[in-house]
Scaffold this motif. Structure first.
Motif, PDB file in Angstrom:
ATOM      1  N   GLU A   1       0.851  -1.179   0.000  1.00 31.40           N
ATOM      2  CA  GLU A   1       0.000   0.000   0.000  1.00 31.40           C
ATOM      3  C   GLU A   1       0.881   1.221   0.000  1.00 31.40           C
ATOM      4  O   GLU A   1       2.014   1.198   0.459  1.00 31.40           O
ATOM      5  CB  GLU A   1      -0.931   0.002   1.210  1.00 31.40           C
ATOM      6  CG  GLU A   1      -0.197  -0.121   2.520  1.00 31.40           C
ATOM      7  CD  GLU A   1      -1.122  -0.282   3.708  1.00 31.40           C
ATOM      8  OE1 GLU A   1      -0.961   0.489   4.649  1.00 31.40           O
ATOM      9  OE2 GLU A   1      -1.984  -1.168   3.677  1.00 31.40           O
ATOM     10  N   GLU A   2       0.348   2.290  -0.546  1.00 30.62           N
ATOM     11  CA  GLU A   2       1.082   3.543  -0.512  1.00 30.62           C
ATOM     12  C   GLU A   2       1.146   3.984   0.936  1.00 30.62           C
ATOM     13  O   GLU A   2       0.140   4.043   1.625  1.00 30.62           O
ATOM     14  CB  GLU A   2       0.362   4.618  -1.343  1.00 30.62           C
ATOM     15  CG  GLU A   2       0.333   4.328  -2.821  1.00 30.62           C
ATOM     16  CD  GLU A   2       1.568   4.807  -3.562  1.00 30.62           C
ATOM     17  OE1 GLU A   2       2.351   5.577  -3.002  1.00 30.62           O
ATOM     18  OE2 GLU A   2       1.724   4.397  -4.712  1.00 30.62           O
TER      19      GLU A   2
ATOM     20  N   ILE B   1      11.721  -3.163  -9.462  1.00 28.02           N
ATOM     21  CA  ILE B   1      10.972  -3.718  -8.327  1.00 28.02           C
ATOM     22  C   ILE B   1       9.480  -3.672  -8.620  1.00 28.02           C
ATOM     23  O   ILE B   1       8.758  -4.645  -8.375  1.00 28.02           O
ATOM     24  CB  ILE B   1      11.302  -2.953  -7.028  1.00 28.02           C
ATOM     25  CG1 ILE B   1      12.781  -3.149  -6.664  1.00 28.02           C
ATOM     26  CG2 ILE B   1      10.385  -3.389  -5.882  1.00 28.02           C
ATOM     27  CD1 ILE B   1      13.291  -2.225  -5.580  1.00 28.02           C
ATOM     28  N   ALA B   2       9.031  -2.553  -9.153  1.00 28.92           N
ATOM     29  CA  ALA B   2       7.614  -2.399  -9.475  1.00 28.92           C
ATOM     30  C   ALA B   2       7.168  -3.486 -10.459  1.00 28.92           C
ATOM     31  O   ALA B   2       6.105  -4.086 -10.291  1.00 28.92           O
ATOM     32  CB  ALA B   2       7.354  -1.006 -10.043  1.00 28.92           C
TER      33      ALA B   2
ATOM     34  N   GLY C   1       5.684   4.354  -7.233  1.00 26.81           N
ATOM     35  CA  GLY C   1       5.405   5.118  -6.014  1.00 26.81           C
ATOM     36  C   GLY C   1       5.245   4.217  -4.798  1.00 26.81           C
ATOM     37  O   GLY C   1       5.708   4.545  -3.707  1.00 26.81           O
ATOM     38  N   THR C   2       4.590   3.095  -4.986  1.00 25.67           N
ATOM     39  CA  THR C   2       4.423   2.146  -3.881  1.00 25.67           C
ATOM     40  C   THR C   2       5.785   1.591  -3.476  1.00 25.67           C
ATOM     41  O   THR C   2       6.073   1.465  -2.280  1.00 25.67           O
ATOM     42  CB  THR C   2       3.473   1.007  -4.281  1.00 25.67           C
ATOM     43  OG1 THR C   2       2.195   1.561  -4.567  1.00 25.67           O
ATOM     44  CG2 THR C   2       3.344  -0.021  -3.178  1.00 25.67           C
ATOM     45  N   SER C   3       6.621   1.282  -4.445  1.00 31.86           N
ATOM     46  CA  SER C   3       7.958   0.789  -4.140  1.00 31.86           C
ATOM     47  C   SER C   3       8.725   1.822  -3.318  1.00 31.86           C
ATOM     48  O   SER C   3       9.339   1.499  -2.296  1.00 31.86           O
ATOM     49  CB  SER C   3       8.717   0.473  -5.429  1.00 31.86           C
ATOM     50  OG  SER C   3      10.030   0.045  -5.156  1.00 31.86           O
TER      51      SER C   3
ATOM     52  N   SER D   1       7.520   4.296  -1.471  1.00 33.27           N
ATOM     53  CA  SER D   1       6.939   4.516  -0.145  1.00 33.27           C
ATOM     54  C   SER D   1       7.210   3.335   0.781  1.00 33.27           C
ATOM     55  O   SER D   1       7.465   3.512   1.977  1.00 33.27           O
ATOM     56  CB  SER D   1       5.443   4.821  -0.231  1.00 33.27           C
ATOM     57  OG  SER D   1       4.712   3.713  -0.692  1.00 33.27           O
ATOM     58  N   GLN D   2       7.213   2.115   0.240  1.00 39.38           N
ATOM     59  CA  GLN D   2       7.536   0.939   1.045  1.00 39.38           C
ATOM     60  C   GLN D   2       8.988   1.015   1.532  1.00 39.38           C
ATOM     61  O   GLN D   2       9.275   0.684   2.687  1.00 39.38           O
ATOM     62  CB  GLN D   2       7.327  -0.352   0.243  1.00 39.38           C
ATOM     63  CG  GLN D   2       5.895  -0.661  -0.094  1.00 39.38           C
ATOM     64  CD  GLN D   2       5.147  -1.269   1.073  1.00 39.38           C
ATOM     65  OE1 GLN D   2       5.675  -2.112   1.791  1.00 39.38           O
ATOM     66  NE2 GLN D   2       3.927  -0.847   1.266  1.00 39.38           N
ATOM     67  N   LEU D   3       9.879   1.454   0.661  1.00 38.92           N
ATOM     68  CA  LEU D   3      11.282   1.586   1.041  1.00 38.92           C
ATOM     69  C   LEU D   3      11.447   2.647   2.129  1.00 38.92           C
ATOM     70  O   LEU D   3      12.150   2.429   3.120  1.00 38.92           O
ATOM     71  CB  LEU D   3      12.144   1.942  -0.172  1.00 38.92           C
ATOM     72  CG  LEU D   3      13.628   2.173   0.126  1.00 38.92           C
ATOM     73  CD1 LEU D   3      14.284   0.899   0.645  1.00 38.92           C
ATOM     74  CD2 LEU D   3      14.343   2.683  -1.118  1.00 38.92           C
ATOM     75  N   ALA D   4      10.798   3.779   1.959  1.00 37.81           N
ATOM     76  CA  ALA D   4      10.898   4.845   2.959  1.00 37.81           C
ATOM     77  C   ALA D   4      10.358   4.379   4.309  1.00 37.81           C
ATOM     78  O   ALA D   4      10.963   4.631   5.352  1.00 37.81           O
ATOM     79  CB  ALA D   4      10.143   6.087   2.483  1.00 37.81           C
TER      80      ALA D   4
END
Length: 186
Positions: A100-101, A149-150, A158-160, A162-165
């Protein structure tokens, strides 16, 4: 693509293994399995699941050896199969991998390998949600780009990101908490 020359003996070993020579396959397995197991271990907290993923990956390696064209690193070729197998195993498991974002939080970067030991870092990586853990491993450890990754995980760039952050933030909090305990500040 970077061209890497393979030692003649390695190429002969690969050719023999591709023709189902069990001794050559065993030699390849013995040479690369320790490193590949450590890669699998990054995705699975349970060593038995990591070993299973590695073994499944090596089965695929031996079945696909005839497709290796010797233009790149053989180890890199195996690593790609191993990472994909880990992702496939996680998808097949009943663990609901939810991407999820997430709200992007400010990141603080520290040279953590000089402060914390590998077991401590791996312990905290293991506690991350599955989706965050996969993105973190693929980006920070394996070196894939967010676009790759996406595509691999069927998520947005964007999800990738945000998941990393989120993963980095959670790891920083956990490691800082550990440091506070060690210094008696908690």
């Amino acid at each position: 693509m970077k061209i890497v020359s393979i030692h003649k003996n390695d190429l002969e070993l690969i050719t023999l293994a591709a023709s189902n020579n069990r001794n050559a396959q065993q030699a390849i397995y013995e040479k690369f399995s320790p490193k590949m197991l450590s890669i699998c271990r990054r995705y699975f907290a349970d060593i038995y699941l990591a070993e299973d993923a590695m073994i499944q990956a090596f089965l695929k390696v031996f079945l696909k050896l005839n497709t290796y064209d010797a233009n790149g690193s053989f180890e890199g070729w195996i690593k790609r199969i191993v990472v994909n197998e880990c992702i496939d195993q996680l998808r097949k498991s009943k663990l609901e991998t939810v991407f999820e974002e997430l709200e992007v939080v400010s990141e603080t970067h520290t040279d953590i390998d000089t402060i914390y030991d590998a077991d401590q870092i791996q312990y905290h990586i293991d506690t991350l949600p599955v989706g965050c853990k996969m993105v973190f491993n693929l980006y920070a450890i394996e070196g894939f780009k967010h676009q790759e990754i996406a595509e691999m995980l069927n998520i947005s760039v964007g999800t990738s990101k945000s998941q990393l952050a989120y993963a980095r933030n959670q790891l920083a909090k956990a490691l800082n908490k550990d440091k506070s305990y060690e210094t008696g500040l908690a």
